[in-house]
Scaffold this motif. Structure first.
Motif, short mmCIF file in Angstrom:
data_model
loop_
_atom_site.label_atom_id
_atom_site.label_comp_id
_atom_site.label_asym_id
_atom_site.label_seq_id
_atom_site.Cartn_x
_atom_site.Cartn_y
_atom_site.Cartn_z
N ALA A 155 0.89 -1.08 0.05
CA ALA A 155 -0.03 -0.09 -0.13
C ALA A 155 0.93 1.23 0.01
O ALA A 155 0.35 2.38 -0.13
N LEU A 156 2.21 1.20 0.04
CA LEU A 156 3.18 2.48 0.31
C LEU A 156 3.44 2.94 -1.19
O LEU A 156 3.58 2.11 -2.31
N ARG A 157 3.53 4.23 -1.23
CA ARG A 157 3.87 4.89 -2.27
C ARG A 157 5.29 4.95 -2.55
O ARG A 157 6.23 4.30 -1.44
N PRO A 158 5.99 5.29 -3.49
CA PRO A 158 7.61 5.28 -3.44
C PRO A 158 8.15 6.14 -2.33
O PRO A 158 7.47 7.05 -2.00
N ALA A 159 9.13 5.55 -1.72
CA ALA A 159 9.87 6.15 -0.39
C ALA A 159 8.80 6.17 0.70
O ALA A 159 9.10 6.72 1.48
N GLY A 160 7.52 5.57 0.50
CA GLY A 160 6.72 5.32 1.65
C GLY A 160 7.22 4.78 2.75
O GLY A 160 8.56 3.98 2.65
N LEU A 161 6.49 4.68 4.13
CA LEU A 161 7.11 4.55 5.45
C LEU A 161 6.08 3.72 6.22
O LEU A 161 4.92 4.32 6.35
N ILE A 162 6.42 2.75 6.74
CA ILE A 162 5.49 2.06 7.95
C ILE A 162 6.01 2.40 9.36
O ILE A 162 7.37 2.24 9.25
N VAL A 163 5.41 2.92 10.12
CA VAL A 163 5.83 3.11 11.45
C VAL A 163 5.07 2.36 12.53
O VAL A 163 3.86 2.38 12.52
N ILE A 164 5.70 1.31 13.21
CA ILE A 164 5.32 0.85 14.33
C ILE A 164 5.54 1.53 15.72
O ILE A 164 6.91 1.65 15.92
N LYS A 165 4.74 2.00 16.50
CA LYS A 165 5.18 2.59 17.79
C LYS A 165 4.09 1.54 18.85
O LYS A 165 3.07 1.79 18.69
N ASP A 166 4.88 0.79 19.75
CA ASP A 166 4.52 0.08 20.77
C ASP A 166 5.16 -0.35 22.03
O ASP A 166 6.38 0.12 21.90
N ASN A 167 4.23 -0.44 22.94
CA ASN A 167 5.02 -1.24 23.97
C ASN A 167 6.06 -2.43 23.82
O ASN A 167 5.41 -3.07 22.74
N VAL A 168 6.87 -2.72 24.37
CA VAL A 168 7.82 -3.74 24.20
C VAL A 168 7.83 -4.29 25.56
O VAL A 168 8.23 -3.72 26.46
N SER A 169 7.99 -5.80 25.87
CA SER A 169 8.21 -6.36 26.90
C SER A 169 9.77 -6.82 27.24
O SER A 169 10.61 -6.44 26.20
N TYR A 170 10.13 -7.06 28.48
CA TYR A 170 11.59 -7.27 28.81
C TYR A 170 12.05 -8.44 28.17
O TYR A 170 13.06 -8.60 27.76
N GLU A 171 11.03 -9.24 28.08
CA GLU A 171 11.48 -11.04 27.41
C GLU A 171 10.20 -11.55 27.17
O GLU A 171 9.46 -11.60 27.84
N GLY A 172 10.11 -12.10 26.01
CA GLY A 172 9.22 -12.83 25.49
C GLY A 172 7.87 -12.32 25.35
O GLY A 172 7.81 -10.98 25.01
N VAL A 173 6.70 -13.10 25.39
CA VAL A 173 5.32 -12.60 25.08
C VAL A 173 4.57 -12.55 26.49
O VAL A 173 4.45 -13.53 26.94
N VAL A 174 3.98 -11.33 26.58
CA VAL A 174 3.24 -11.30 28.09
C VAL A 174 1.72 -10.95 27.60
O VAL A 174 1.55 -9.89 27.03
N PRO A 175 1.05 -11.81 27.92
CA PRO A 175 -0.59 -11.85 27.64
C PRO A 175 -1.28 -10.90 28.45
O PRO A 175 -0.81 -10.79 29.71
N ASP A 176 -2.17 -9.80 28.07
CA ASP A 176 -2.91 -9.10 28.92
C ASP A 176 -4.35 -9.53 28.55
O ASP A 176 -5.03 -9.29 27.58
N ASP A 177 -4.76 -10.24 29.65
CA ASP A 177 -6.39 -10.86 29.74
C ASP A 177 -7.34 -9.94 29.73
O ASP A 177 -8.43 -9.84 29.33
N VAL A 178 -6.86 -8.60 30.07
CA VAL A 178 -7.98 -7.58 30.44
C VAL A 178 -8.49 -7.16 29.17
O VAL A 178 -9.59 -7.03 28.79
N ASP A 179 -7.59 -6.67 28.31
CA ASP A 179 -8.17 -6.32 26.93
C ASP A 179 -7.63 -7.21 25.80
O ASP A 179 -7.84 -6.94 24.50
N SER A 180 -7.54 -8.33 26.17
CA SER A 180 -7.08 -9.47 25.12
C SER A 180 -6.22 -8.99 24.13
O SER A 180 -6.50 -8.70 22.88
N SER A 181 -4.86 -9.02 24.65
CA SER A 181 -3.59 -8.45 23.76
C SER A 181 -2.51 -9.12 24.38
O SER A 181 -2.39 -9.87 25.29
#
Length: 222
Positions: A155-181
């Motif tokens: 979906a990007l145009r020439p020289a387009g950019l995808i940006v991810i900004k998010d929380n990162v855990s210290y190690e592995g995958v940490v589930p959050d049952d409150v918001d299902s993420s």
């Protein structure tokens, strides 16, 4: 994360149920941390401005996509001031309805309001200069995130950019049952980006956030 989200349908439906109960406010979008919004936007603006411009290899300022847009907090403060047109996509219709008033006069420069989960959303090819994906990748399974990023690349145009900004855990995958993420560590995020055929061209940690929340990293992908 197969053990975290074995039942993909409930992983997604539980998240939709959670967000339906969240008030359509900046504080609601930020899980009670509305006070960090200005710091967040300032960091994002400085990050994005490194890439925008008119020279060779610079990212254009024609159209951006706000993924997991909610009521349009990022569109209003970050994307609409920098781009001529912005599209919003979010799974919660109430948030998109609120965005039409929250964005004020700038709403006339919104191209489309898409109500859709990112696991199913297919952006139009060759449409966007920037695709901004903030605080939402944890709502996608690994396979769906990889597939979504591949669709974003197309979906990007020439020289387009995808940006991810998010929380990162210290190690592995940490589930959050409150918001299902889930919250993934940085190495896992980078690995999934690579699986999608993308590379990280720049990466920063967001500074001056409260110490009690996960670190937040911003990754520019091409």
């Amino acid at each position: 994360m197969g053990d975290v989200a074995e039942d993909k349908s409930s992983f997604y439906s539980n998240a939709e149920d959670y967000w339906r109960e969240v008030p359509p406010t900046v504080d609601g979008m930020l899980g009670g941390y509305g006070s960090i919004s200005s710091i967040d936007i300032s960091g994002s603006k400085a990050f994005l401005r490194k890439f925008l411009g008119d020279g060779e290899g610079k990212t254009g300022k024609g159209r951006a996509l706000d993924c997991g847009a909610g009521i349009g907090r990022i569109s209003k403060r970050l994307l609409l001031p920098l781009f001529r047109t912005v599209d919003l996509v979010d799974v919660t219709q109430e948030f998109l309805d609120k965005a039409r008033t929250f964005l004020g006069d700038d709403a006339k420069r919104v191209g489309n309001y898409y109500c859709c989960g990112l696991q199913e959303f297919v952006p139009e090819p060759d449409r966007y200069d920037v695709i901004w994906i903030q605080w939402v990748i944890g709502h996608l399974t690994d396979d769906h995130l990889v597939a979504f990023l591949r669709r974003c690349q197309k979906a990007l145009r020439p020289a387009g950019l995808i940006v991810i900004k998010d929380n990162v855990s210290y190690e592995g995958v940490v589930p959050d049952d409150v918001d299902s993420s889930v919250c993934r560590d940085l190495d896992i995020v980078r690995r999934l980006v690579g699986r999608a055929g993308l590379r990280v061209v720049h990466e920063e940690q967001q500074l001056n956030f409260p110490k009690e929340i996960y670190q937040v990293h911003t990754l520019a992908l091409r």
